[in-house]
Write a protein that holds these residues in place. Sequence first.
Motif, mmCIF file in Angstrom:
data_model
loop_
_atom_site.group_PDB
_atom_site.id
_atom_site.type_symbol
_atom_site.label_atom_id
_atom_site.label_comp_id
_atom_site.label_asym_id
_atom_site.label_seq_id
_atom_site.Cartn_x
_atom_site.Cartn_y
_atom_site.Cartn_z
ATOM 1 N N TYR A 99 -17.119 2.463 -12.509
ATOM 2 C CA TYR A 99 -16.131 1.381 -12.516
ATOM 3 C C TYR A 99 -16.627 0.254 -13.392
ATOM 4 C CZ TYR A 99 -13.829 3.429 -8.412
ATOM 5 O OH TYR A 99 -13.145 4.248 -7.556
ATOM 6 N N LYS A 100 -15.709 -0.341 -14.126
ATOM 7 C CA LYS A 100 -16.079 -1.547 -14.880
ATOM 8 C C LYS A 100 -15.794 -2.745 -13.987
ATOM 9 C CE LYS A 100 -15.261 0.252 -19.443
ATOM 10 N NZ LYS A 100 -14.154 0.565 -20.319
ATOM 11 N N SER A 151 -7.611 13.903 -5.796
ATOM 12 C CA SER A 151 -6.156 13.803 -5.601
ATOM 13 C C SER A 151 -5.443 13.158 -6.791
ATOM 14 C CB SER A 151 -5.862 13.054 -4.311
ATOM 15 O OG SER A 151 -6.535 11.835 -4.330
ATOM 16 N N THR A 152 -6.144 13.009 -7.912
ATOM 17 C CA THR A 152 -5.592 12.514 -9.198
ATOM 18 C C THR A 152 -5.180 11.045 -9.189
ATOM 19 O OG1 THR A 152 -3.217 12.968 -8.989
ATOM 20 C CG2 THR A 152 -4.603 14.842 -9.613
ATOM 21 N N ILE A 153 -5.555 10.308 -8.153
ATOM 22 C CA ILE A 153 -5.186 8.882 -8.142
ATOM 23 C C ILE A 153 -6.026 8.128 -9.169
ATOM 24 C CG2 ILE A 153 -5.261 6.775 -6.762
ATOM 25 C CD1 ILE A 153 -4.323 8.275 -4.424
ATOM 26 N N ILE A 154 -7.300 8.501 -9.269
ATOM 27 C CA ILE A 154 -8.151 7.894 -10.304
ATOM 28 C C ILE A 154 -8.759 9.006 -11.156
ATOM 29 C CG2 ILE A 154 -8.637 5.749 -9.061
ATOM 30 C CD1 ILE A 154 -11.273 6.939 -8.164
ATOM 31 N N ARG A 155 -9.186 8.606 -12.351
ATOM 32 C CA ARG A 155 -9.700 9.623 -13.291
ATOM 33 C C ARG A 155 -11.214 9.661 -13.288
ATOM 34 N NH1 ARG A 155 -6.171 7.653 -17.310
ATOM 35 N NH2 ARG A 155 -4.321 8.945 -17.467
ATOM 36 N N VAL A 173 0.627 10.124 -5.357
ATOM 37 C CA VAL A 173 0.058 11.448 -5.052
ATOM 38 C C VAL A 173 1.150 12.514 -4.876
ATOM 39 C CG1 VAL A 173 -2.164 10.764 -4.086
ATOM 40 C CG2 VAL A 173 -0.170 10.886 -2.587
ATOM 41 N N ARG A 220 4.667 10.185 -13.594
ATOM 42 C CA ARG A 220 4.737 8.716 -13.446
ATOM 43 C C ARG A 220 6.028 8.180 -14.064
ATOM 44 N NH1 ARG A 220 0.893 9.814 -10.246
ATOM 45 N NH2 ARG A 220 -1.246 9.151 -10.666
ATOM 46 N N GLU A 275 0.026 16.987 -12.142
ATOM 47 C CA GLU A 275 1.199 17.251 -11.301
ATOM 48 C C GLU A 275 1.056 18.563 -10.533
ATOM 49 O OE1 GLU A 275 3.909 16.534 -14.455
ATOM 50 O OE2 GLU A 275 3.058 14.522 -14.421
ATOM 51 N N PHE A 283 -2.557 14.411 0.696
ATOM 52 C CA PHE A 283 -3.641 13.419 0.686
ATOM 53 C C PHE A 283 -3.304 12.279 1.630
ATOM 54 C CE2 PHE A 283 -5.653 9.619 -1.406
ATOM 55 C CZ PHE A 283 -6.947 9.950 -1.083
ATOM 56 N N LYS A 303 -18.181 8.887 -11.670
ATOM 57 C CA LYS A 303 -17.146 7.865 -11.781
ATOM 58 C C LYS A 303 -17.826 6.510 -11.914
ATOM 59 C CE LYS A 303 -13.200 5.815 -11.744
ATOM 60 N NZ LYS A 303 -12.254 5.941 -12.869
ATOM 61 N N GLY A 324 0.811 -1.223 0.000
ATOM 62 C CA GLY A 324 0.000 0.000 0.000
ATOM 63 C C GLY A 324 0.834 1.258 0.000
ATOM 64 N N THR A 325 2.130 1.116 -0.338
ATOM 65 C CA THR A 325 3.003 2.293 -0.307
ATOM 66 C C THR A 325 3.108 2.974 -1.673
ATOM 67 O OG1 THR A 325 4.876 0.824 -0.651
ATOM 68 C CG2 THR A 325 4.431 1.463 1.598
ATOM 69 N N ILE A 339 -5.628 0.655 -7.446
ATOM 70 C CA ILE A 339 -5.754 1.631 -6.355
ATOM 71 C C ILE A 339 -7.166 2.200 -6.292
ATOM 72 C CG2 ILE A 339 -3.383 2.406 -6.021
ATOM 73 C CD1 ILE A 339 -3.819 4.400 -8.274
ATOM 74 N N ARG A 375 -1.189 17.884 -7.654
ATOM 75 C CA ARG A 375 -0.523 17.148 -6.576
ATOM 76 C C ARG A 375 0.447 18.027 -5.788
ATOM 77 N NH1 ARG A 375 -0.689 12.668 -10.470
ATOM 78 N NH2 ARG A 375 1.471 13.007 -11.092
ATOM 79 N N ASP A 392 -5.573 3.595 3.606
ATOM 80 C CA ASP A 392 -5.025 2.628 2.637
ATOM 81 C C ASP A 392 -3.618 2.988 2.197
ATOM 82 O OD1 ASP A 392 -7.492 1.544 2.763
ATOM 83 O OD2 ASP A 392 -8.217 2.443 0.895
ATOM 84 N N ILE A 393 -3.297 4.283 2.285
ATOM 85 C CA ILE A 393 -1.967 4.710 1.850
ATOM 86 C C ILE A 393 -1.014 4.563 3.020
ATOM 87 C CG2 ILE A 393 -0.567 6.676 1.125
ATOM 88 C CD1 ILE A 393 -2.753 7.613 -0.597
ATOM 89 N N LYS A 394 0.024 3.775 2.793
ATOM 90 C CA LYS A 394 0.962 3.536 3.895
ATOM 91 C C LYS A 394 2.350 3.996 3.500
ATOM 92 C CE LYS A 394 -1.711 -0.223 5.801
ATOM 93 N NZ LYS A 394 -2.720 -0.416 4.767
ATOM 94 N N PRO A 453 4.055 15.077 -6.479
ATOM 95 C CA PRO A 453 3.962 15.863 -7.716
ATOM 96 C C PRO A 453 5.035 15.564 -8.760
ATOM 97 C CG PRO A 453 4.986 17.153 -6.019
ATOM 98 C CD PRO A 453 4.680 15.835 -5.392
ATOM 99 N N GLU A 491 -5.534 3.089 -13.469
ATOM 100 C CA GLU A 491 -5.958 2.780 -12.095
ATOM 101 C C GLU A 491 -6.279 1.303 -11.926
ATOM 102 O OE1 GLU A 491 -9.054 5.753 -12.802
ATOM 103 O OE2 GLU A 491 -10.448 4.270 -12.019
ATOM 104 N N ARG A 526 -10.444 10.499 -4.085
ATOM 105 C CA ARG A 526 -9.386 9.953 -4.944
ATOM 106 C C ARG A 526 -9.355 10.648 -6.311
ATOM 107 N NH1 ARG A 526 -7.684 4.092 -4.162
ATOM 108 N NH2 ARG A 526 -7.214 4.164 -1.948
#
Lengths: 400, 257
Positions: free
Chosen positions: B11-12, B62-66, A228, A233, B84, B92, B9, A221-222, A400, B87, B96-98, A230, A395, B59
Motif C-alpha cells: 500500500y502507498k 475476491s478481486t476487490i483489490i489488486r 464483488v 464496473r 468477473e 465473499f 500487496k 459500506g454497501t 475499500i 466473482r 465491512d461489507i453491508k 460478477p 481501490e 480481498r
Amino acid sequence: MSGIRQICGKELARVFYDKKMLFSVFVLPVVIMIAVMSLVNTLGRKQEEDVESHRAVLCLENAPDGFEELLKSSGISYTIKPFSDEGEVQTMLLEGEADLWIAFPEAFAQMVQEYRQGDAVPQIKTYYNPSEDYSREAYNTISTGFLELYRQRLLAERVDDMAGLTVFTVNSDNPEMMIQDDAKAGGKLMGMMLPYFVTILLFAGAMGIGTDMVAGEKERGTMASLLVSPIPRSAIVLGKVFALMIISGISSVIYVAAMVVFMPQMLGGSSEELGISLVLSPSQIGMLAALLVAIAFLYSAIIVLVSVFAKTVKEAGSYITPVYMLVLVLGITTMFTNGTPKEWYYIIPIYNTSLALQGILTQEVTGGQFILTLGVTLVLGAAMVIGIAKAFESEKVMAI
Amino acid sequence: MIEIRDLTKVYKLNKKQMKESRTTNPRKTAVDHLSLTARPGEIYGLLGPNGAGKTTTLRCISTIIRPTQGEIYVSGHEVQKEPEKVREKIGFLTGDIKLDPQFSVDYMFEFFGRLHQIPEEKLRARKEELFTYFGIKDFAHKKMKELSTGMGQKAAIAVCLAHDPDIIIFDEPTNGLDVITARSVTDYLKKLRTEGKLVIISTHIMSEAEKICDRIGIVIGGHKVMEGRLDEILQETGSEDLEDAFFELYRQTQGEE
C-alpha cells in the motif's frame, strides 16, 4: 445489459419504494416552489393594491382657485393637509405623514394669465419622499401625471389652436403597431427561461440523489457488495447514471408541468396574458427531447464523477457545489447574451445546450449547430462514464 | 480451488497515514510473498493477529483489490485477468461489507441473485433453503436497518450465498455475533464443506480455527510462517494447543526481526 438493468432498477426502487423519498424528491420541491412564488406574488400584489388605494395626503401652498376642483374631477383620491410652514411640511414628508407638497409661486394664476413673451415662466415645485411608497406613488400620479394635464388645460386657455402647437403625435391611433411572429415571440421568452430551468431542475434535482448513490454507498459500506458481484464496473456506473437520468428527468417534467398548470396562481395571470404561450412543432419537440436527454445524461455523469472521489455524502456535497455554480453560470449565460452566437460557441459544453435550446424555440438553430451540440454533450458524457468506470477500478478512489 | 502464488500487496501511504503509523516509509507491505493452495471440500483458515495481512489476502482473492505482485487463481481463473469470472465463483462476506439499509432482506436476496443471473425458480428454492436454515423467514420482509446485528449478519450470509457459490470467502465470520448465531454460522460452514465447497476464512480466534478448520495457515507480519493440519502444527511447534503454537511462532518471528 442485465447488470445495468438490475443496478438501475435498484436505484429507482430506492426512490420509488420510499414514500418519504418520493415526497421529498418529487412533491416537496413543487409545493415549495408554488407556495413561495404564490406568496411573493400575493404579497407584491397586496402591496401594490394598498399603494393604489391609498388616499394621497397633499400639502398645497398658494394653490390657485379651481386647482382643487380639477384635482377632484380627475378621480385622484386625496386628502389635504393645511400648509403651515416649510419646516413642518418637510418633517411631515420625512415621517410619512404627508405624501406630496405642491408649492405654487404666489399669484400663480395672475402670472399665467398676464404672461407676455420674455416674462419669467412660473415654476411649480413639488417635493416628495422617494423612500416612502405612498409618497412615490403620489409624485408619479400627480406631479408627473396630473400636473401635465393641468399645464395642457392652461395652455388651451392661452392659445386657440392646440393642434398647431402639437406638431406631431406618435402612435396615438395605431393599435397594430407591433408586427411579430407570435410563435417566435413566445419562443423568445421561453428560450430565455428554459435553459435556466433546465439547469436548475435537472442538475439540482439530481444532485442530492446522485451523491447518495455513490458517496452514500461508500459511506454505508454497501458499495463493496456490488463490487464483488460478477458484473463489470462499467455496468454499475451506467446503471447508476441511467437511474439518475430517469429520476432527474421525471422530476423536471413534474416541475415544468406544475409550473405550467400553476402559472396563473404563481404569477397572477394566464399564460396568454403573460405572453408565454408557445406552440411547438413535432420536429421542435423531437429536437428539444433529444437535447434534454443528452444534457440529463451529461449532468448525471458529472454528479456521479464528482461523487466517486468523495468518501462521504457530506464531502460529495461540498465538491459538487462549485461544479453546480459553474454549470449554473454556463447554463444561464444565454439569458443575458444578445445577437447571433458564433459557430464555435456550440463546442462549449452546457453553454451550447442552452444556446441550442434557445435556438430551437426561436427557430434560429441550424441542423449543424444542433448536431454539434448533441454530439459534444453525448461524447463528453460518455468520456465521463469511462472516467467513472476507471475510478471504480481504483481501490484508492473507492476506499475499500 | 484457490491457488495463491507469491502474493505481495504493497500500500502507498499518504502523509496522514504515515503519521498515524509513525513511519517515514511511504510504502507498507501488507502481504509479503505469500503462497497457498486451498482445495474443494475443505475449510482453510488464515490465522493471525490484527494487521497480519489476512483480510488483504482475502480481498485480493475476491478481486476487490489488486495484488502488487504474484498471481491468484480461483477455479482456474486469474483474478486480474478474469475478475468477473472469479466473482461468479465466489461468495465473499466481511463485517465491512453491508447491505443497503433501506431495502428488505427479501429484496436484497433477489437483487444479488439476479446480478448473478440465477433463474427465478432456482432463486426461490435457494431463498427457501437459506432463509429456513438461518431462521430469516420471519423478518425477511423487514428492512436491513431494522434488524439487530445478529439478524443482519445472518441475512448478509444468506444473500452472499444466494448464487450457491463453489468458493466461500469469509473474513472473520463470527465477529460480533452472539454464541448462538456464531454456532449456526460455523455449523453452516461445515455443511458447505460436506457439500464439497471450498471455504476460506480469516480469524484471530484460536478456538474457532481449532474447531472448524481442516488446514490452517498462520500469517504474521504479511508472511505465512506455517501451514498444515492442526496436529501437524502442534507437532512441529511442540505445543499442546493452537494458542501455544501461535505464540511460539510469534516469538520466533519477533526474534528474527
